[in-house]
Write a protein that holds these residues in place. Structure first.
Motif, PDB file in Angstrom:
ATOM      1  N   ALA A  16     -19.413 -46.852  19.212  1.00  0.00           N
ATOM      2  CA  ALA A  16     -18.351 -46.351  18.335  1.00  0.00           C
ATOM      3  C   ALA A  16     -18.917 -45.291  17.390  1.00  0.00           C
ATOM      4  O   ALA A  16     -18.331 -44.221  17.200  1.00  0.00           O
ATOM      5  N   LEU A  17     -20.074 -45.577  16.813  1.00  0.00           N
ATOM      6  CA  LEU A  17     -20.690 -44.616  15.893  1.00  0.00           C
ATOM      7  C   LEU A  17     -20.997 -43.308  16.612  1.00  0.00           C
ATOM      8  O   LEU A  17     -20.821 -42.217  16.078  1.00  0.00           O
ATOM      9  N   LEU A  18     -21.453 -43.476  17.844  1.00  0.00           N
ATOM     10  CA  LEU A  18     -21.823 -42.310  18.635  1.00  0.00           C
ATOM     11  C   LEU A  18     -20.623 -41.397  18.871  1.00  0.00           C
ATOM     12  O   LEU A  18     -20.707 -40.172  18.705  1.00  0.00           O
ATOM     13  N   LEU A  19     -19.519 -42.028  19.236  1.00  0.00           N
ATOM     14  CA  LEU A  19     -18.313 -41.243  19.495  1.00  0.00           C
ATOM     15  C   LEU A  19     -17.852 -40.540  18.219  1.00  0.00           C
ATOM     16  O   LEU A  19     -17.494 -39.354  18.249  1.00  0.00           O
ATOM     17  N   SER A  20     -17.873 -41.261  17.092  1.00  0.00           N
ATOM     18  CA  SER A  20     -17.449 -40.604  15.849  1.00  0.00           C
ATOM     19  C   SER A  20     -18.401 -39.461  15.531  1.00  0.00           C
ATOM     20  O   SER A  20     -17.973 -38.398  15.072  1.00  0.00           O
ATOM     21  N   GLY A  21     -19.697 -39.672  15.780  1.00  0.00           N
ATOM     22  CA  GLY A  21     -20.673 -38.617  15.510  1.00  0.00           C
ATOM     23  C   GLY A  21     -20.363 -37.364  16.309  1.00  0.00           C
ATOM     24  O   GLY A  21     -20.449 -36.239  15.795  1.00  0.00           O
ATOM     25  N   ILE A  22     -19.963 -37.557  17.572  1.00  0.00           N
ATOM     26  CA  ILE A  22     -19.653 -36.400  18.417  1.00  0.00           C
ATOM     27  C   ILE A  22     -18.431 -35.658  17.875  1.00  0.00           C
ATOM     28  O   ILE A  22     -18.424 -34.424  17.758  1.00  0.00           O
ATOM     29  N   GLY A  23     -17.408 -36.449  17.495  1.00  0.00           N
ATOM     30  CA  GLY A  23     -16.197 -35.835  16.920  1.00  0.00           C
ATOM     31  C   GLY A  23     -16.561 -34.996  15.701  1.00  0.00           C
ATOM     32  O   GLY A  23     -16.125 -33.847  15.559  1.00  0.00           O
ATOM     33  N   ILE A  24     -17.417 -35.566  14.851  1.00  0.00           N
ATOM     34  CA  ILE A  24     -17.777 -34.858  13.613  1.00  0.00           C
ATOM     35  C   ILE A  24     -18.547 -33.572  13.940  1.00  0.00           C
ATOM     36  O   ILE A  24     -18.301 -32.518  13.352  1.00  0.00           O
ATOM     37  N   SER A  25     -19.485 -33.677  14.907  1.00  0.00           N
ATOM     38  CA  SER A  25     -20.245 -32.476  15.278  1.00  0.00           C
ATOM     39  C   SER A  25     -19.318 -31.375  15.769  1.00  0.00           C
ATOM     40  O   SER A  25     -19.491 -30.198  15.441  1.00  0.00           O
ATOM     41  N   LEU A  26     -18.339 -31.767  16.604  1.00  0.00           N
ATOM     42  CA  LEU A  26     -17.440 -30.752  17.173  1.00  0.00           C
ATOM     43  C   LEU A  26     -16.537 -30.165  16.102  1.00  0.00           C
ATOM     44  O   LEU A  26     -16.084 -29.022  16.215  1.00  0.00           O
ATOM     45  N   ALA A  27     -16.250 -30.945  15.042  1.00  0.00           N
ATOM     46  CA  ALA A  27     -15.334 -30.466  14.013  1.00  0.00           C
ATOM     47  C   ALA A  27     -15.992 -29.398  13.139  1.00  0.00           C
ATOM     48  O   ALA A  27     -15.289 -28.496  12.636  1.00  0.00           O
ATOM     49  N   GLY A  28     -17.316 -29.446  12.986  1.00  0.00           N
ATOM     50  CA  GLY A  28     -18.016 -28.517  12.088  1.00  0.00           C
ATOM     51  C   GLY A  28     -17.634 -27.055  12.285  1.00  0.00           C
ATOM     52  O   GLY A  28     -17.127 -26.412  11.363  1.00  0.00           O
ATOM     53  N   PRO A  29     -17.867 -26.510  13.501  1.00  0.00           N
ATOM     54  CA  PRO A  29     -17.533 -25.095  13.718  1.00  0.00           C
ATOM     55  C   PRO A  29     -16.047 -24.798  13.492  1.00  0.00           C
ATOM     56  O   PRO A  29     -15.708 -23.699  13.057  1.00  0.00           O
ATOM     57  N   GLN A  30     -15.157 -25.765  13.766  1.00  0.00           N
ATOM     58  CA  GLN A  30     -13.718 -25.544  13.550  1.00  0.00           C
ATOM     59  C   GLN A  30     -13.456 -25.309  12.069  1.00  0.00           C
ATOM     60  O   GLN A  30     -12.683 -24.427  11.690  1.00  0.00           O
ATOM     61  N   ILE A  31     -14.098 -26.099  11.232  1.00  0.00           N
ATOM     62  CA  ILE A  31     -13.899 -25.948   9.783  1.00  0.00           C
ATOM     63  C   ILE A  31     -14.421 -24.571   9.347  1.00  0.00           C
ATOM     64  O   ILE A  31     -13.777 -23.850   8.589  1.00  0.00           O
ATOM     65  N   MET A  32     -15.593 -24.207   9.873  1.00  0.00           N
ATOM     66  CA  MET A  32     -16.181 -22.915   9.535  1.00  0.00           C
ATOM     67  C   MET A  32     -15.251 -21.784   9.937  1.00  0.00           C
ATOM     68  O   MET A  32     -15.066 -20.801   9.209  1.00  0.00           O
ATOM     69  N   ARG A  33     -14.685 -21.929  11.138  1.00  0.00           N
ATOM     70  CA  ARG A  33     -13.786 -20.887  11.623  1.00  0.00           C
ATOM     71  C   ARG A  33     -12.605 -20.739  10.665  1.00  0.00           C
ATOM     72  O   ARG A  33     -12.231 -19.628  10.260  1.00  0.00           O
ATOM     73  N   ALA A  34     -12.017 -21.867  10.263  1.00  0.00           N
ATOM     74  CA  ALA A  34     -10.884 -21.819   9.348  1.00  0.00           C
ATOM     75  C   ALA A  34     -11.315 -21.137   8.051  1.00  0.00           C
ATOM     76  O   ALA A  34     -10.589 -20.290   7.504  1.00  0.00           O
ATOM     77  N   PHE A  35     -12.504 -21.481   7.581  1.00  0.00           N
ATOM     78  CA  PHE A  35     -13.022 -20.905   6.338  1.00  0.00           C
ATOM     79  C   PHE A  35     -13.126 -19.374   6.456  1.00  0.00           C
ATOM     80  O   PHE A  35     -12.613 -18.627   5.628  1.00  0.00           O
ATOM     81  N   ILE A  36     -13.764 -18.917   7.536  1.00  0.00           N
ATOM     82  CA  ILE A  36     -13.996 -17.482   7.708  1.00  0.00           C
ATOM     83  C   ILE A  36     -12.672 -16.732   7.842  1.00  0.00           C
ATOM     84  O   ILE A  36     -12.431 -15.713   7.178  1.00  0.00           O
TER      85      ILE A  36
END
Ligand code: ATP
Ligand code: MG
Length: 578
Positions: A25-45
Motif C-alpha cells: 500500500a505504501l509503495l503504491l501511494s509512493g508511486i502516485g506521489i512521485s507521478l504527481a510531482g511534475p504535474q504540480i510543477m507544470r501547473a505552477f509554471i
C-alpha cells in the motif's frame, strides 16, 4: 523451480502478510506521489506564465513541497517494512537450515567444512532476504512507476509517449545485455571471496600448530598466491562493473537529451505549453531510477534463484542414518556388537573389521589399542554418529537403527577425546544452553562427580566464562565438564574416550573419580590410555588395525600369562599404547 519458489514464499512470507500488504500500500501511494510531482510543477509554471493569482502559486509550491516530504516519508516506511519482511522471513529459514545441517551425518560435515556451510546457512538466505525484501519494491514498484510515467507522457502528447516508450524498451534491452556481460565475472569474484574466507578460517583456527611448527612463511606464501589469483578475478569483475555503470549512465544521459530535444521541439511547434515541456523532461528524468532498479532486480533475481536452488538442495539432503521409532525403557541396557565393519570413505581402508562383543547391563568394557587402531571409530558407531557398513549394533535388544533419535540420545552418552568447550559460562557449557536446567541440578551433578570444590573455586562460580576470552581449560578439565554434561542426562550407556594427552596427577585423580561415578550402575565403554582407568573394567577389548586382537574378562586375561593384556600389564602399558 517455480514450485520451490512458491513453496518458499508460502512457508516464509505468508506469516508476514500483514506488513507485506502494508508495504504494498505504501509503495503504491509512493508511486502516485512521485507521478504527481511534475504535474504540480507544470501547473505552477503555466499559472506563472499566464500571470495567474499569486495565491495559486503559493498553494502549488506548498503542495509540491508537501508531496516531496510525504513521498520521502512513505519511501522510508516502505523500505523499513521491506527490510523487516526480508529479514524476518529469512531468519526463520536460517534457523531451519541450521537445524537441518546439524542433523546431517558426520560424513556430510567431513566433506563440507564450517566455512563453506556458513555461506550456505547464512549467505544464501541473505541473498534471498534481498530478493524477498526488494522483489515487491523493485519489480512491482519500479515496474508500476515506469508504466505510470509512460502513461503520463502518452496522456500529455502521443509523440512524447511513443518516443519515450521506444527509448525505455531499447534501454531495458541494452541494460539486460550489458548485465549478462558482467554476471559471470561477478560470480567468479564472489567464489574467490568464499575461497579466501575458507582459507583464512582454516589457517586461523590452526594458529597454534602453525606457530609451533614455524610454518608461518609457508602460510603467507599460500596466502600470497591466493590473493594474487583473487586480484586478477576481482579486477575483471570491477572493470565489468565500471563498464556497466558507464554504459548505463551514458544511456540515461542520452535518454535525457532525447527528452529535452523532444520537449523543446514540441514547444517550438506550439504543441505543448512551457509547463508541459518541463513535465515531459521531468518524467524522462524519472525513468532512470526504475530502469536501473529493474536491471538490478534482474541481478538479484538470478542470485536469489541460485541461492534458492542451493537451499533446496541442502534441505533435500537426508541423513544416511535416519532414526527409527522404537524407544528404550529407562535403566541399564545390554549392548551387543555383531561382526561390525566400517570404513569412513567408500573407497578407503576399513577402520573396523569384524568386531564382535557383548556387554551385560551395568558391565564395563575397557577398550585399548594403539593410536589409529579404531577405538574412537567404535565409539562413534556406538553413538550412531555413523552406521556400520557391515554387522549390527544393538542396545537393550534393539538395533540402534530402530531407535528413535531422542531415545538414543537420552540413553547413549559420550565424553569425546577432544571435548568442545563453548565461549560461554560454565553453567551454559554444562547444561548445553538449556536455560530450564536449575542450578541445583548442576550442583547435584557436580557433587555426584566429586567436582563441587573444583567448580566452586572458580572466580564467578557457574557464571565463570570459559573458552576464548575466558578461563581456558585443559583437555582433562574439559572432559570433567563433559562428564557433568552427561550426568545431567542420566544415560544408560556411557562411552568415555579418554584424552590421549598426558594429564596432571590432580586432574587425573578427579577424572578417575568422575568416570567411576558416571559409570556407577550403567553399562559403559571406556577407551583407556592408562592402566589405572581399566581397574574397574569387567571385560577388555584390544583392537589392532581395526580388528579384535584380544577379548575377554579382565581378570581372566590378567591371570593368563600368555595374553597380550598380561604382557601390557607387565610393561605398565605405557610403551605399548601411548
Ligand atoms: P587414538 O588412540 O589416536 O585416539 P583411535 O584408536 O581412536 O586412535 P580412530 O580415530 O578410531 O583411532 O582411527 C581409526 C582409523 O580411522 C585411522 O586410520 C584414521 O586415520 C581413520 N579415521 C579416523 N577418523 C576419521 C575421519 N573422521 N575421517 C576419515 N578417517 C578417519
Ligand atoms: Mg581416538
Amino acid at each position: 523451480m517455480l514450485h520451490t519458489h512458491r513453496h518458499m514464499l508460502a512457508t516464509y512470507i505468508r506469516p508476514l502478510w500483514r506488513p507485506a500488504a502494508l508495504m504494498a500500500a505504501l509503495l503504491l501511494s509512493g508511486i502516485g506521489i512521485s507521478l504527481a510531482g511534475p504535474q504540480i510543477m507544470r501547473a505552477f509554471i503555466d499559472t506563472a506564465e499566464r500571470g495567474g493569482p499569486p495565491e495559486a502559486l503559493t498553494w502549488a509550491a506548498l503542495l509540491f513541497v508537501g508531496a516531496g516530504l510525504l513521498g520521502q516519508a512513505v519511501r522510508v516506511g516502505a523500505t523499513a517494512l521491506s527490510e523487516h519482511v526480508g529479514w524476518a522471513s529469512t531468519n526463520r529459514l536460517r534457523a531451519d537450515l541450521l537445524r537441518h545441517v546439524a542433523a546431517l551425518d558426520p560424513r556430510f560435515h567431513r566433506h563440507n567444512p564450517p566455512g563453506a556451510l556458513m555461506e550456505r546457512v547464512d549467505g544464501d538466505p541473505t541473498a534471498l532476504a534481498n530478493f524477498f525484501s526488494e522483489f515487491v519494491v523493485a519489480l512491482l514498484g519500479n515496474g508500476l512507476l515506469l508504466l505510470g510515467t509512460l502513461a503520463m507522457l502518452w496522456r500529455e502528447d502521443w509523440r512524447a509517449g511513443a518516443a519515450v516508450s521506444l527509448y525505455a524498451l531499447l534501454a531495458l534491452a541494452t541494460l539486460r545485455h550489458i548485465q549478462r556481460f558482467g554476471a559471470g565475472r561477478w560470480q567468479a569474484a564472489l567464489q574467490s571471496e568464499a575461497d579466501l574466507a575458507a582459507f583464512l578460517e582454516e589457517r586461523l583456527r590452526a594458529t597454534e600448530d602453525i606457530r609451533a611448527s614455524g610454518a608461518e612463511r609457508h602460510i603467507l606464501l599460500q596466502l600470497d598466491a591466493l590473493l594474487r589469483s583473487q586480484l586478477a578475478v576481482l579486477l575483471r569483475a570491477f572493470i565489468a562493473r565500471t563498464l556497466i555503470y558507464v554504459g548505463s549512465h551514458g544511456m540515461f544521459a542520452l535518454g535525457y537529451a532525447v527528452g529535452l530535444a523532444l520537449a523543446a521541439w514540441l514547444y517550438a511547434q506550439g504543441a505543448v505549453s512551457i509547463g508541459a515541456a518541463f513535465l515531459i523532461t521531468s518524467y524522462v528524468g524519472m525513468l532512470a531510477g526504475p530502469l536501473e532498479n529493474i536491471r538490478g532486480q534482474a541481478e538479484d533475481f538470478q542470485q536469489a534463484q541460485a541461492a534458492l536452488a542451493r537451499v533446496g538442495e541442502l534441505l533435500a539432503l537426508r541423513p544416511a542414518t535416519p532414526p527409527g521409532s522404537a524407544t528404550l525403557p529407562p535403566g541399564p541396557a545390554a549392548l551387543a556388537c555383531d561382526a561390525v565393519g566400517f570404513r569412513y570413505d567408500d573407497d578407503g581402508d576399513p577402520a573396523l573389521w569384524d568386531v564382535s562383543f557383548r556387554l551385560g547391563a551395568g558391565e564395563l568394557l575397557g577398550v585399548i589399542g594403539r593410536t589409529g587402531s579404531g577405538k574412537t571409530t567404535l565409539a562413534r558407531l556406538l553413538c550412531r554418529l555413523y552406521d556400520p557398513g557391515a554387522g549390527h549394533i544393538s542396545l537393550g535388544g534393539h538395533d540402534l537403527r530402530e531407535l528413535d533419535a531422542a531415545s538414543l540420545r537420552r540413553h547413549v552418552g559420550m565424553v569425546t577425546q577432544d571435548v568442545q568447550i563453548f565461549a560461554a559460562s560454565v553453567r551454559e557449557n554444562i547444561a548445553m544452553f538449556d536455560p530450564s536446567t536449575p542450578d541445583a541440578a548442576i550442583w547435584e551433578a557436580l557433587d555426584a562427580l566429586g567436582l563441587r570444590e573444583l567448580f566452586a573455586a572458580l572466580p564467578q562460580g557457574l557464571e565463570t566464562q570459559l573458552g576464548p576470552g575466558g578461563v581456558g581449560l585443559s583437555a582433562g578439565q574439559a572432559q570433567l565438564v563433559a562428564c557433568a554434561r552427561l550426568l545431567l542426562r542420566q544415560p544408560s550407556l556411557v562411552i568415555l574416550d579418554e584424552a590421549s594427552s598426558r594429564l596432571d596427577p590432580a586432574t587425573e585423580a578427579l577424572l578417575d573419580r568422575a568416570f567411576a561415578r558416571l559409570l556407577d550402575g550403567r553399562a559403559g565403554v571406556i577407551i583407556a590410555h592408562r592402566l589405572e582407568t581399566l581397574r574397574r573394567a569387567d571385560h577388555i577389548l584390544l583392537l589392532e588395525n581395526g580388528r579384535v586382537a584380544e577379548l575377554g574378562r579382565r581378570a581372566a586375561l590378567a591371570a593368563d600369562p600368555a595374553s597380550r593384556f598380561a604382557a601390557l600389564l607387565r610393561l605398565g602399558m605405557a610403551e605399548e599404547l601411548v
